[in-house]
Design a protein around this motif. Sequence first.
Motif, PDB file in Angstrom:
ATOM      1  N   THR A 182      13.186   8.120  12.136  1.00 40.10           N
ATOM      2  CA  THR A 182      13.785   6.832  11.788  1.00 40.10           C
ATOM      3  C   THR A 182      15.270   6.887  12.085  1.00 40.10           C
ATOM      4  N   ASN A 236       2.623   8.495   9.005  1.00 39.88           N
ATOM      5  CA  ASN A 236       3.416   7.833   7.971  1.00 39.88           C
ATOM      6  C   ASN A 236       4.672   8.633   7.626  1.00 39.88           C
ATOM      7  N   ILE A 237       5.715   7.913   7.253  1.00 41.01           N
ATOM      8  CA  ILE A 237       6.965   8.538   6.813  1.00 41.01           C
ATOM      9  C   ILE A 237       7.361   7.922   5.476  1.00 41.01           C
ATOM     10  N   ASN A 238       7.642   8.778   4.488  1.00 40.22           N
ATOM     11  CA  ASN A 238       8.097   8.338   3.164  1.00 40.22           C
ATOM     12  C   ASN A 238       9.604   8.526   3.071  1.00 40.22           C
ATOM     13  N   LEU A 239      10.318   7.433   2.871  1.00 42.71           N
ATOM     14  CA  LEU A 239      11.776   7.485   2.822  1.00 42.71           C
ATOM     15  C   LEU A 239      12.275   7.503   1.382  1.00 42.71           C
ATOM     16  N   LYS A 278      14.636  10.110   8.398  1.00 42.85           N
ATOM     17  CA  LYS A 278      13.742  11.263   8.299  1.00 42.85           C
ATOM     18  C   LYS A 278      12.977  11.456   9.596  1.00 42.85           C
ATOM     19  N   ASP A 288       8.490  15.391   7.467  1.00 43.90           N
ATOM     20  CA  ASP A 288       9.204  15.449   6.192  1.00 43.90           C
ATOM     21  C   ASP A 288      10.504  16.231   6.288  1.00 43.90           C
ATOM     22  N   TYR A 346       9.569  12.815  11.416  1.00 43.71           N
ATOM     23  CA  TYR A 346       8.182  12.991  11.011  1.00 43.71           C
ATOM     24  C   TYR A 346       7.880  14.482  10.887  1.00 43.71           C
ATOM     25  N   GLY A 404      10.536  18.709  14.139  1.00 49.00           N
ATOM     26  CA  GLY A 404       9.552  17.802  13.587  1.00 49.00           C
ATOM     27  C   GLY A 404       8.132  18.225  13.931  1.00 49.00           C
ATOM     28  N   ILE A 408       5.793   2.990   7.164  1.00 51.19           N
ATOM     29  CA  ILE A 408       7.001   3.510   6.535  1.00 51.19           C
ATOM     30  C   ILE A 408       6.970   3.083   5.074  1.00 51.19           C
TER      31      ILE A 408
END
Length: 268
Positions: free
Chosen positions: A140, A195-198, A162, A166, A164, A179, A75
């Motif tokens: 999340t 991976n997840i970008n917050l 978010k 995006d 997965y 998702g 994350i």
Amino acid sequence: EYTTGGIAEGVYSVKIGNTRTGESAKPYIEEKFDNIECVGLACDLSTGNVNVVTDQQTFNIDFSLDKGYSISGNIFDFGLAVGIGNINLILYKSLENGNNIKYASFTKSRNIELDELGNVALIGSYQFSGLPEGDYYLVTNNGSNLPFGQDNPEIRGLWIDKLYGDVLCPGSTCDISQGTIITVNAANPSVSDININLTEGAIISGTVFDINKQIVEGININLFNATGNIIGQFKTDSNGIYQTTGLITGSYYLTTSSHVLWLSLIHI
């Protein structure tokens, strides 16, 4: 060996894994007797197959566990490209026709540089293990609207939840099926780099007082979106203060609730 406490006569389901806290039998696949894969709530516990008779001990309700597959990733803070620890993650399993999606497991991203085995691991890294073959969705959730009410980090941050793939998903109340599917099977036993970008969002905060202007600790603040769906629940701290997690632009409703005799009010 295991033995239950005294239970009434009847028909029961017996399951490996502590569903209510999100703890699994990792790295083994959770099972329902007799040899039925049963991860989280993604199984039928309503159909029992263990018959219990009064004043008799029921023997040989045994389990032979298989090791499962795994999903792992990180994350990240989208703006700084650094890992974020203590983020709640919920994994859902897609059943049969793909439209029936059930809670499977719960974990948090690591807040230290060691994993459960003492090996070096990145801050913000996470892993789900003990998974049976199938399709999964990951989201999340940093409000308190989690399955079975798991405890949340004391510092929630400003992150917008978010899905997965995006997809912004405040309070994990979006359509989970939108998702990106994560598939684990014999050909892909260990799927990594999920991976997840917050990103940071807006917050709502405030203080709760009683009629005598005294602060009130431990009151639930329920957060609803404009369509009336609950997307989070947050408790007031010792100073009577609450704060939501990151929110997207929009209109929201707040209500209070508690287990004591307070009159609940709605704030618009």
